[in-house]
Scaffold this motif. Structure first.
Motif, mmCIF file in Angstrom:
data_model
loop_
_atom_site.group_PDB
_atom_site.id
_atom_site.type_symbol
_atom_site.label_atom_id
_atom_site.label_comp_id
_atom_site.label_asym_id
_atom_site.label_seq_id
_atom_site.Cartn_x
_atom_site.Cartn_y
_atom_site.Cartn_z
ATOM 1 N N ALA A 196 -8.186 -6.234 11.422
ATOM 2 C CA ALA A 196 -7.457 -7.388 10.893
ATOM 3 C C ALA A 196 -7.821 -7.635 9.432
ATOM 4 O O ALA A 196 -6.951 -7.913 8.595
ATOM 5 N N ILE A 197 -9.115 -7.525 9.108
ATOM 6 C CA ILE A 197 -9.552 -7.722 7.722
ATOM 7 C C ILE A 197 -8.964 -6.642 6.818
ATOM 8 O O ILE A 197 -8.446 -6.933 5.734
ATOM 9 N N ALA A 198 -9.033 -5.390 7.267
ATOM 10 C CA ALA A 198 -8.501 -4.287 6.463
ATOM 11 C C ALA A 198 -7.007 -4.459 6.221
ATOM 12 O O ALA A 198 -6.512 -4.254 5.101
ATOM 13 N N LEU A 199 -6.282 -4.858 7.245
ATOM 14 C CA LEU A 199 -4.837 -5.033 7.122
ATOM 15 C C LEU A 199 -4.501 -6.186 6.183
ATOM 16 O O LEU A 199 -3.590 -6.089 5.351
ATOM 17 N N ALA A 200 -5.256 -7.279 6.286
ATOM 18 C CA ALA A 200 -5.000 -8.441 5.430
ATOM 19 C C ALA A 200 -5.288 -8.128 3.968
ATOM 20 O O ALA A 200 -4.505 -8.476 3.076
ATOM 21 N N LEU A 201 -6.411 -7.462 3.696
ATOM 22 C CA LEU A 201 -6.784 -7.180 2.309
ATOM 23 C C LEU A 201 -5.842 -6.162 1.667
ATOM 24 O O LEU A 201 -5.584 -6.218 0.464
ATOM 25 N N GLN A 202 -5.325 -5.236 2.470
ATOM 26 C CA GLN A 202 -4.326 -4.313 1.933
ATOM 27 C C GLN A 202 -3.017 -5.048 1.642
ATOM 28 O O GLN A 202 -2.383 -4.823 0.604
ATOM 29 N N SER A 203 -2.623 -5.931 2.539
ATOM 30 C CA SER A 203 -1.388 -6.684 2.341
ATOM 31 C C SER A 203 -1.511 -7.642 1.164
ATOM 32 O O SER A 203 -0.525 -7.931 0.480
ATOM 33 N N ALA A 204 -2.734 -8.140 0.925
ATOM 34 C CA ALA A 204 -2.982 -9.043 -0.199
ATOM 35 C C ALA A 204 -3.183 -8.284 -1.505
ATOM 36 O O ALA A 204 -3.395 -8.896 -2.552
ATOM 37 N N GLU A 205 -3.140 -6.954 -1.442
ATOM 38 C CA GLU A 205 -3.256 -6.064 -2.596
ATOM 39 C C GLU A 205 -4.621 -6.123 -3.270
ATOM 40 O O GLU A 205 -4.761 -5.829 -4.452
ATOM 41 N N MET A 206 -5.644 -6.480 -2.491
ATOM 42 C CA MET A 206 -7.009 -6.372 -2.998
ATOM 43 C C MET A 206 -7.557 -4.976 -2.741
ATOM 44 O O MET A 206 -8.355 -4.455 -3.522
ATOM 45 N N VAL A 207 -7.134 -4.375 -1.640
ATOM 46 C CA VAL A 207 -7.610 -3.053 -1.236
ATOM 47 C C VAL A 207 -6.418 -2.120 -1.082
ATOM 48 O O VAL A 207 -5.395 -2.493 -0.511
ATOM 49 N N ILE A 209 -5.731 1.914 0.244
ATOM 50 C CA ILE A 209 -6.322 3.075 0.910
ATOM 51 C C ILE A 209 -5.296 4.196 0.905
ATOM 52 O O ILE A 209 -4.156 4.007 1.336
ATOM 53 N N GLU A 210 -5.712 5.349 0.413
ATOM 54 C CA GLU A 210 -4.787 6.481 0.300
ATOM 55 C C GLU A 210 -5.429 7.742 0.854
ATOM 56 O O GLU A 210 -6.518 8.140 0.423
ATOM 57 N N LYS A 211 -4.769 8.346 1.817
ATOM 58 C CA LYS A 211 -5.184 9.656 2.313
ATOM 59 C C LYS A 211 -4.606 10.721 1.384
ATOM 60 O O LYS A 211 -3.426 10.672 1.034
ATOM 61 N N THR A 212 -5.423 11.679 1.003
ATOM 62 C CA THR A 212 -4.963 12.663 0.032
ATOM 63 C C THR A 212 -5.690 13.982 0.237
ATOM 64 O O THR A 212 -6.750 14.039 0.867
ATOM 65 N N THR A 213 -5.117 15.040 -0.284
ATOM 66 C CA THR A 213 -5.792 16.339 -0.274
ATOM 67 C C THR A 213 -6.452 16.626 -1.613
ATOM 68 O O THR A 213 -7.301 17.497 -1.729
ATOM 69 N N VAL A 214 -6.037 15.890 -2.642
ATOM 70 C CA VAL A 214 -6.623 16.032 -3.978
ATOM 71 C C VAL A 214 -7.071 14.655 -4.423
ATOM 72 O O VAL A 214 -6.272 13.723 -4.484
ATOM 73 N N GLY A 215 -8.348 14.515 -4.728
ATOM 74 C CA GLY A 215 -8.905 13.208 -5.021
ATOM 75 C C GLY A 215 -8.722 12.759 -6.448
ATOM 76 O O GLY A 215 -7.972 13.341 -7.230
ATOM 77 N N PHE A 216 -9.437 11.699 -6.790
ATOM 78 C CA PHE A 216 -9.380 11.102 -8.119
ATOM 79 C C PHE A 216 -9.889 12.103 -9.150
ATOM 80 O O PHE A 216 -11.025 12.556 -9.074
#
Length: 272
Positions: A196-207, A209-216
């Motif tokens: 619930a916390i993860a979903l709320a913070l993502q929806s609030a655009e504080m967090v 999360i991106e799955k990727t094969t090539v990182g930063f």
């Protein structure tokens, strides 16, 4: 995050007061208290849609939400999220050292978890032009199908949150920056507290999360890039925004199951 000082327990009433203070200030922090002005005050703005009538009406809606959570939910906890003061030494600018985000979590009688969080400005991506500045139509995000009492509770909360309409808040505005965002409260519901916390913070655009094969990409260390891109699986990038400061975590899993990665600091340089 708690052990590192990013998360601290606070009172439910203080969390609600902080959400309302942002509306009263018209900025993410209290400029008058900090003696650090980056945007015009509400009294200095032209056509500012704020007055005592609106403030009283919105305070009433917040009070309705506070009472409903207190009376209908259980295991209520409030947290204050901020960059630990000791970490500020690692940032060169970071004028708003007191910026924080207050969230509230609670549980229904049939064991679903809700989290409430305000939308969070993201000034560190200003130069990347990734700021969304959008108004989310949904005020409650859910990851599971609901039934029974939780469905009724969610419907009531949805009704109250819809009354707390988005309100324009100024970020760094002087000097031609003219940055604003829409402040509102987002709710999220899931089967676990963490989800619930993860979903709320993502929806609030504080967090983010991106799955990727090539990182930063780290142009200063191509060998590290090559190692992480070829030797790690389940690559995940976590972006945390604390308005004008933030972090990016680039993580992956080794063949033996260990998680390793890098952390990048991000900071907005205000130069009006």
């Amino acid at each position: 995050m708690i052990s590192q000082g990013f998360v601290n327990l606070t009172d439910l009433e203080l969390a609600f007061a902080h959400w309302q203070n942002i509306e009263e200030w018209g900025t993410p922090t209290n400029q008058a208290e900090n003696n650090y002005e980056y945007a015009p005050t509400r009294s200095e703005r032209k056509n500012d849609n704020w007055n005592e009538v609106i403030a009283k009406e919105r305070k009433n809606y917040y009070q309705q939400l506070l009472q409903f959570i207190s009376n209908k939910l259980q295991n209520i906890q409030a947290y204050n999220l901020s960059i630990p003061k000791i970490n500020h030494l690692n940032f060169e600018f970071g004028g708003q050292l007191d910026f924080s985000v207050s969230i509230v979590v609670a549980q229904t009688s049939d064991n679903y978890w809700l989290c409430f969080a305000p939308t969070v400005p993201n000034q560190v991506d200003y130069y990347g032009h990734t700021k969304k500045n959008t108004v989310r139509e949904q005020t409650i995000i859910q990851s599971v199908e609901l039934g029974g009492e939780t469905k009724q509770i969610t419907a009531k909360i949805q009704t109250i949150l819809d009354k707390i309409t988005p309100i324009l808040i100024y970020e760094y505005y002087h000097g031609g920056y003219n940055c604003t965002y829409q402040h509102r409260i987002i709710g999220a519901i899931a089967e676990t507290k963490e989800s619930a916390i993860a979903l709320a913070l993502q929806s609030a655009e504080m967090v983010a999360i991106e799955k990727t094969t090539v990182g930063f990409p780290d142009e200063r260390n191509p060998q590290l890039n090559q190692f992480m891109n070829t030797c790690l699986r389940d690559r995940t990038i976590y972006d945390l925004s604390f308005w004008d400061m933030g972090y990016t975590y680039d993580l992956g899993q080794t063949p033996t199951g260990d998680w390793i990665g890098t952390r990048y600091q991000k900071e907005f340089e205000y130069n009006p």
